[in-house]
Design an enzyme around this catalytic site. Structure first.
Site, PDB file in Angstrom:
ATOM      1  N   LEU A 166      10.426 -20.424  -5.020  1.00 49.05           N
ATOM      2  CA  LEU A 166       9.544 -19.498  -4.297  1.00 49.05           C
ATOM      3  C   LEU A 166       8.180 -19.520  -4.983  1.00 49.05           C
ATOM      4  O   LEU A 166       8.104 -19.425  -6.206  1.00 49.05           O
ATOM      5  CB  LEU A 166      10.101 -18.063  -4.368  1.00 49.05           C
ATOM      6  CG  LEU A 166       9.166 -16.962  -3.855  1.00 49.05           C
ATOM      7  CD1 LEU A 166       9.173 -16.896  -2.337  1.00 49.05           C
ATOM      8  CD2 LEU A 166       9.555 -15.595  -4.409  1.00 49.05           C
TER       9      LEU A 166
ATOM     10  N   ASP B 199       0.830  -1.211   0.000  1.00 49.07           N
ATOM     11  CA  ASP B 199       0.000   0.000   0.000  1.00 49.07           C
ATOM     12  C   ASP B 199       0.866   1.264   0.000  1.00 49.07           C
ATOM     13  O   ASP B 199       1.972   1.268   0.533  1.00 49.07           O
ATOM     14  CB  ASP B 199      -0.910  -0.009   1.237  1.00 49.07           C
ATOM     15  CG  ASP B 199      -2.019   1.019   1.129  1.00 49.07           C
ATOM     16  OD1 ASP B 199      -2.413   1.368   0.002  1.00 49.07           O
ATOM     17  OD2 ASP B 199      -2.499   1.479   2.183  1.00 49.07           O
TER      18      ASP B 199
ATOM     19  N   HIS C  96       1.951   3.373  -9.108  1.00 54.36           N
ATOM     20  CA  HIS C  96       1.706   1.935  -9.338  1.00 54.36           C
ATOM     21  C   HIS C  96       2.853   1.321 -10.141  1.00 54.36           C
ATOM     22  O   HIS C  96       3.274   0.193  -9.892  1.00 54.36           O
ATOM     23  CB  HIS C  96       0.377   1.734 -10.067  1.00 54.36           C
ATOM     24  CG  HIS C  96      -0.823   2.147  -9.239  1.00 54.36           C
ATOM     25  ND1 HIS C  96      -0.971   1.781  -7.919  1.00 54.36           N
ATOM     26  CD2 HIS C  96      -1.916   2.894  -9.539  1.00 54.36           C
ATOM     27  CE1 HIS C  96      -2.111   2.285  -7.446  1.00 54.36           C
ATOM     28  NE2 HIS C  96      -2.698   2.966  -8.411  1.00 54.36           N
TER      29      HIS C  96
HETATM   30  C1  IPE Z   1      -5.362  -2.658   0.053  1.00 54.68           C
HETATM   31  O1  IPE Z   1      -5.070  -1.305  -0.093  1.00 54.68           O
HETATM   32  C2  IPE Z   1      -5.394  -3.343  -1.272  1.00 54.68           C
HETATM   33  C3  IPE Z   1      -4.114  -3.480  -1.962  1.00 54.68           C
HETATM   34  C4  IPE Z   1      -2.952  -3.105  -1.508  1.00 54.68           C
HETATM   35  C5  IPE Z   1      -4.180  -4.126  -3.241  1.00 54.68           C
HETATM   36  P1  IPE Z   1      -6.209  -0.208  -0.205  1.00 54.68           P
HETATM   37  O2  IPE Z   1      -5.530   1.083  -0.435  1.00 54.68           O
HETATM   38  O3  IPE Z   1      -7.229  -0.619  -1.205  1.00 54.68           O
HETATM   39  O4  IPE Z   1      -6.871  -0.269   1.243  1.00 54.68           O
HETATM   40  P2  IPE Z   1      -7.747   0.818   2.013  1.00 54.68           P
HETATM   41  O5  IPE Z   1      -8.799   1.312   1.059  1.00 54.68           O
HETATM   42  O6  IPE Z   1      -6.835   1.913   2.440  1.00 54.68           O
HETATM   43  O7  IPE Z   1      -8.309   0.091   3.193  1.00 54.68           O
HETATM   44  C1  IPE Z   2      -1.810   0.224  -3.268  1.00 53.92           C
HETATM   45  O1  IPE Z   2      -1.529   1.580  -3.293  1.00 53.92           O
HETATM   46  C2  IPE Z   2      -2.013  -0.358  -4.645  1.00 53.92           C
HETATM   47  C3  IPE Z   2      -3.386  -0.789  -4.933  1.00 53.92           C
HETATM   48  C4  IPE Z   2      -4.395  -0.735  -4.108  1.00 53.92           C
HETATM   49  C5  IPE Z   2      -3.641  -1.303  -6.248  1.00 53.92           C
HETATM   50  P1  IPE Z   2      -2.694   2.650  -3.279  1.00 53.92           P
HETATM   51  O2  IPE Z   2      -3.123   2.920  -4.676  1.00 53.92           O
HETATM   52  O3  IPE Z   2      -3.779   2.226  -2.372  1.00 53.92           O
HETATM   53  O4  IPE Z   2      -1.938   3.898  -2.695  1.00 53.92           O
HETATM   54  P2  IPE Z   2      -2.480   4.915  -1.612  1.00 53.92           P
HETATM   55  O5  IPE Z   2      -2.890   4.111  -0.409  1.00 53.92           O
HETATM   56  O6  IPE Z   2      -3.634   5.631  -2.219  1.00 53.92           O
HETATM   57  O7  IPE Z   2      -1.313   5.808  -1.327  1.00 53.92           O
HETATM   58 MG    MG Z   3      -4.099   2.476  -0.406  1.00 57.07          MG
END
Ligand code: IPE
Ligand code: IPE
Ligand code: MG
Length: 258
Positions: free
Chosen positions: A130, A19, A36
């Site tokens: 792995l 995240d 991303h």
């Molecule tokens: C969790 O992150 C999902 C992934 C890392 C793929 P999110 O960014 O979607 O989670 P929330 O919305 O902060 O809970």
């Molecule tokens: C996690 O990073 C990746 C996915 C959920 C696909 P985020 O896109 O949630 O990044 P933040 O949390 O908004 O910084």
């Molecule tokens: Mg996020």
């Protein structure tokens, strides 16, 4: 090349909520998609570090069942990035002995994505160094529901549906439960990741945004893990319990569940 550090205990199974990509990009005044893309590079280096450190299973949350709520442009960007990343890295991953497996609902994704993911799975099926599970269109609640549905379709009676039986229907029945669950990006929640499997995972939350996560960040998590005392409900080392200790695979008297 420098030797990776050695730890007293290395978790067999590490799961990661990757995240913070969006915030990483925003900090640089760039669109979220750039974050991303940088996140894919971080994943590639963490996979390599995991191989080097002898981790057997690495499970990463790539796209949740709730991430469809994001703006159309971000979702389609993520889908294209997934296709590009698979095409770009598959050969090297395969050469490194990485087996790719997908956990998630592939019935409701585009055929192009489904085919690419299933192809990556098939092409790496013979690898065993792995196992990299990519949780894609995955939700922990979805996993529990689909496991119950499969068990019911198999005609299991209520009395037969114990923990071991249900575990065998979960999407990751091939893997031991995660020993260490890492979440980057500063949020302290599971966001519907591996709800069933993480019952006794050691949780590690890092403020590091995912694109900045690398081998040294992984090592910090592994070092913390090695210091944890896993008790699995027993009394631990200071007591007289037989099942104490920080083994990576769970103590000897913990049911494997699979
Ligand atoms: C969790 O992150 C999902 C992934 C890392 C793929 P999110 O960014 O979607 O989670 P929330 O919305 O902060 O809970
Ligand atoms: C996690 O990073 C990746 C996915 C959920 C696909 P985020 O896109 O949630 O990044 P933040 O949390 O908004 O910084
Ligand atoms: Mg996020």
């Amino acid at each position: 090349m420098a030797q990776p550090p050695t730890f007293e205990t290395v978790p067999r199974h590490v799961a990661i909520v990757m995240d913070g990509n969006g915030r990483w990009a925003r900090k640089r005044m760039m669109p979220r998609g750039v974050g991303h893309k940088a996140g894919v590079d971080a994943l590639v280096s963490v996979v390599q570090a995991s191989v080097d450190r002898g981790i057997e299973y690495l499970t990463v949350f790539a796209f949740s069942s709730e991430n469809w709520k994001r703006p159309e442009e971000e979702v389609s960007g993520l889908m294209s990035l997934l296709l590009v990343a698979v095409a770009k890295h598959l050969t090297k991953l395969c050469a490194d002995g990485v087996r790719i497996r997908i956990a998630g609902d592939l019935e409701n994704v585009s055929p192009k994505i489904r085919d690419a993911l299933l192809d990556a799975q098939a092409k790496t099926a013979a690898n065993s160094r792995l196992t990299l599970t990519v949780a894609f269109n995955y939700g922990g609640r979805w996993d529990i529901v689909q496991a119950c549905q499969k068990a019911m379709r198999d005609g299991l009676a209520a009395a037969q549906l114990d923990e071991a039986a249900l575990s065998s229907y979960m999407t990751m029945a091939y893997a031991p439960d995660p020993d260490l669950l890492i979440r980057t990006g500063g949020e302290v929640r599971l966001s519907n990741f591996l709800l069933w499997q993480s019952a006794y995972a050691e949780l590690y939350f890092s403020d590091c945004l995912w694109p900045d996560f690398d081998a040294s960040q992984l090592d910090q998590a592994l070092s913390t893990f090695a210091q944890r005392e896993r008790r699995f409900g027993d009394v631990g080392e200071s007591g007289q319990g037989a099942g104490a200790l920080g083994g990576a695979v769970g103590s000897t008297d913990q049911p494997s569940g699979h």
